[in-house]
Design a protein around this motif. Structure first.
Motif, mmCIF file in Angstrom:
data_model
loop_
_atom_site.group_PDB
_atom_site.id
_atom_site.type_symbol
_atom_site.label_atom_id
_atom_site.label_comp_id
_atom_site.label_asym_id
_atom_site.label_seq_id
_atom_site.Cartn_x
_atom_site.Cartn_y
_atom_site.Cartn_z
ATOM 1 N N HIS A 134 -7.532 3.259 -12.372
ATOM 2 C CA HIS A 134 -7.590 4.530 -12.031
ATOM 3 C C HIS A 134 -7.630 4.894 -10.458
ATOM 4 C CE1 HIS A 134 -9.795 9.127 -12.346
ATOM 5 N NE2 HIS A 134 -8.443 9.341 -12.240
ATOM 6 N N HIS A 135 -6.251 5.808 -9.726
ATOM 7 C CA HIS A 135 -6.317 6.169 -8.691
ATOM 8 C C HIS A 135 -6.068 7.558 -8.490
ATOM 9 C CE1 HIS A 135 -3.138 2.062 -8.536
ATOM 10 N NE2 HIS A 135 -3.978 1.913 -8.499
ATOM 11 N N ALA A 136 -7.638 7.849 -7.519
ATOM 12 C CA ALA A 136 -7.260 9.429 -7.417
ATOM 13 C C ALA A 136 -6.117 9.730 -6.244
ATOM 14 C CB ALA A 136 -9.202 9.358 -6.573
ATOM 15 N N GLU A 158 -2.413 12.268 -9.160
ATOM 16 C CA GLU A 158 -3.727 11.758 -9.774
ATOM 17 C C GLU A 158 -3.086 10.560 -10.672
ATOM 18 O OE1 GLU A 158 -6.049 13.367 -12.449
ATOM 19 O OE2 GLU A 158 -7.492 11.265 -12.985
ATOM 20 N N GLU A 159 -3.645 9.070 -10.834
ATOM 21 C CA GLU A 159 -2.356 8.300 -11.407
ATOM 22 C C GLU A 159 -3.727 7.501 -12.392
ATOM 23 O OE1 GLU A 159 0.550 5.116 -10.432
ATOM 24 O OE2 GLU A 159 -0.828 5.446 -9.460
ATOM 25 N N ILE A 160 -3.476 7.436 -13.391
ATOM 26 C CA ILE A 160 -3.607 6.198 -14.533
ATOM 27 C C ILE A 160 -3.156 5.191 -14.902
ATOM 28 C CG2 ILE A 160 -5.385 5.847 -16.752
ATOM 29 C CD1 ILE A 160 -5.343 9.409 -16.828
ATOM 30 N N TYR A 161 -2.941 4.306 -14.656
ATOM 31 C CA TYR A 161 -2.137 2.863 -14.970
ATOM 32 C C TYR A 161 -3.229 2.384 -16.157
ATOM 33 C CZ TYR A 161 1.724 2.540 -11.077
ATOM 34 O OH TYR A 161 2.426 1.948 -10.685
ATOM 35 N N ILE A 162 -2.625 1.454 -17.259
ATOM 36 C CA ILE A 162 -2.520 0.594 -17.917
ATOM 37 C C ILE A 162 -2.410 -1.162 -18.411
ATOM 38 C CG2 ILE A 162 -3.264 0.131 -20.495
ATOM 39 C CD1 ILE A 162 -3.467 3.379 -21.172
ATOM 40 N N ASP A 206 0.867 -1.362 -0.105
ATOM 41 C CA ASP A 206 0.025 0.100 0.014
ATOM 42 C C ASP A 206 0.992 1.127 0.367
ATOM 43 O OD1 ASP A 206 -2.790 -1.081 -0.252
ATOM 44 O OD2 ASP A 206 -2.592 -1.058 2.269
ATOM 45 N N HIS A 207 0.493 2.793 -0.548
ATOM 46 C CA HIS A 207 1.548 2.778 -0.806
ATOM 47 C C HIS A 207 0.248 4.455 -1.406
ATOM 48 C CE1 HIS A 207 1.547 1.468 -4.592
ATOM 49 N NE2 HIS A 207 2.328 2.325 -5.184
ATOM 50 N N HIS A 208 0.765 5.872 -1.116
ATOM 51 C CA HIS A 208 -0.325 6.953 -2.236
ATOM 52 C C HIS A 208 0.806 7.905 -2.312
ATOM 53 C CE1 HIS A 208 -0.948 7.363 2.438
ATOM 54 N NE2 HIS A 208 -1.026 8.729 2.546
ATOM 55 N N HIS A 209 -0.212 8.505 -3.378
ATOM 56 C CA HIS A 209 0.736 10.352 -3.397
ATOM 57 C C HIS A 209 -0.459 11.206 -3.812
ATOM 58 C CE1 HIS A 209 0.200 8.073 -6.970
ATOM 59 N NE2 HIS A 209 0.418 6.884 -6.410
ATOM 60 N N ILE A 210 0.090 12.425 -3.585
ATOM 61 C CA ILE A 210 -1.199 13.550 -4.469
ATOM 62 C C ILE A 210 -1.396 13.245 -5.509
ATOM 63 C CG2 ILE A 210 -1.322 16.186 -4.398
ATOM 64 C CD1 ILE A 210 1.045 15.975 -2.373
ATOM 65 N N ILE A 237 0.628 7.537 -16.214
ATOM 66 C CA ILE A 237 0.768 8.803 -16.328
ATOM 67 C C ILE A 237 0.157 9.324 -15.185
ATOM 68 C CG2 ILE A 237 -0.975 11.069 -17.104
ATOM 69 C CD1 ILE A 237 -1.843 8.532 -19.681
ATOM 70 N N TRP A 238 1.025 10.291 -14.050
ATOM 71 C CA TRP A 238 0.741 11.256 -12.960
ATOM 72 C C TRP A 238 -0.115 12.192 -13.527
ATOM 73 C CZ3 TRP A 238 3.991 11.039 -8.152
ATOM 74 C CH2 TRP A 238 3.972 9.545 -8.017
ATOM 75 N N ARG A 239 -1.049 12.940 -13.097
ATOM 76 C CA ARG A 239 -0.646 14.797 -13.121
ATOM 77 C C ARG A 239 -1.622 15.341 -12.015
ATOM 78 N NH1 ARG A 239 -5.651 14.262 -17.571
ATOM 79 N NH2 ARG A 239 -7.642 12.939 -16.305
ATOM 80 N N ASN A 241 -4.988 5.293 -1.532
ATOM 81 C CA ASN A 241 -3.897 4.058 -1.109
ATOM 82 C C ASN A 241 -4.260 2.951 -2.395
ATOM 83 O OD1 ASN A 241 -2.313 4.046 1.189
ATOM 84 N ND2 ASN A 241 -3.416 3.633 2.216
ATOM 85 N N HIS A 242 -3.351 2.706 -2.823
ATOM 86 C CA HIS A 242 -2.931 1.960 -3.893
ATOM 87 C C HIS A 242 -1.847 0.480 -3.910
ATOM 88 C CE1 HIS A 242 -1.385 5.169 -5.669
ATOM 89 N NE2 HIS A 242 -0.761 4.533 -5.968
ATOM 90 N N ALA A 243 -2.278 -1.051 -4.648
ATOM 91 C CA ALA A 243 -1.104 -1.598 -3.843
ATOM 92 C C ALA A 243 -0.922 -2.594 -5.301
ATOM 93 C CB ALA A 243 -1.224 -2.558 -2.549
HETATM 94 FE FE LIG Z 1 0.723 4.849 -7.702
#
Ligand SMILES: [Fe+2]
Length: 202
Positions: free
Chosen positions: A162-164, A133-137, A127-131, A183-185, A168-170
């Motif tokens: 899609h991580h807002a 927004e992240e799109i993973y493919i 588990d981790h998170h960041h400010i 993609i991070w923005r 948290n995501h893992a």
């Molecule tokens: Fe991430």
């Protein structure tokens, strides 16, 4: 600037432009693709040994990108944000990313960062998170992904994850390695993720 970097950016763009997702289409449309190149020395990593298998696993739409990355791995600047103190040596030996564009990648972009992440088989990315927004493919299938308080779910190649901001995501890989486009923005683009703990939406 050697032509391989323009080729890399072109293949990255062409793959993204063909993804059937309104979220991705919007992100792609907001990116100014005429970016200045940033000269970087190549930096190899241990995880690059998984690239042959990753290219083999790729569906046809993904293969032009994943095979190119495999073929040109030695000319690219691979990075790691974590150290062995974070998730252990096995993680470090099987983890790395290539930033195609962003604040430190092969092309300069201060608004959006994007590239690919590699994880070897049998690796847990806790588990981790960041400010941002992240799109993973995922570009290979079989990895299990988890977001927020949800469980782990296997995602196939080409699905959108899609991580807002601050959620948290893992991930955990199975018998096959993972390559995933990211993609991070909307946040600091070179930030080290905050490990564990509750994110803003947990
Ligand atoms: Fe991430």
């Amino acid at each position: 600037m050697p032509i391989i970097f323009d080729d890399l950016l072109g293949r990255f763009h062409r793959y993204l432009a063909g993804v059937d997702s309104a979220l991705v289409a919007d992100a792609v449309a907001r990116i100014g693709w005429d970016m200045p190149a940033r000269p970087l020395e190549p930096r190899p990593l241990g995880c690059l040994g998984h690239l042959e298998r990753i290219a083999e696993l790729a569906p046809p739409a993904i293969r032009p990108l994943s095979q190119f990355v495999a073929d040109h791995r030695g000319e690219l600047r691979w990075g790691q944000t974590y150290t062995a103190a974070d998730f252990g040596q096995a993680f470090i030996d099987n983890y790395g990313w290539l930033e195609v564009f962003g604040t430190r990648g092969h092309f300069v972009n201060d608004e959006v960062a994007a590239g690919v992440l590699i994880l070897g088989p049998g690796i847990a990315y806790p588990d981790h998170h960041h400010i941002a927004e992240e799109i993973y493919i995922p570009l290979t299938g079989g990895t299990e992904w988890r977001m927020g308080e949800g469980g782990f779910h296997a995602r196939e190649a080409g699905e959108i994850v899609h991580h807002a901001s601050n959620v948290n995501h893992a991930m955990r890989t199975g018998r096959e390695p993972l390559m995933a486009l990211y993609i991070w923005r909307g946040g600091p683009l070179s930030q080290k993720s905050t490990i564990g703990g509750a994110g803003g939406q947990n």
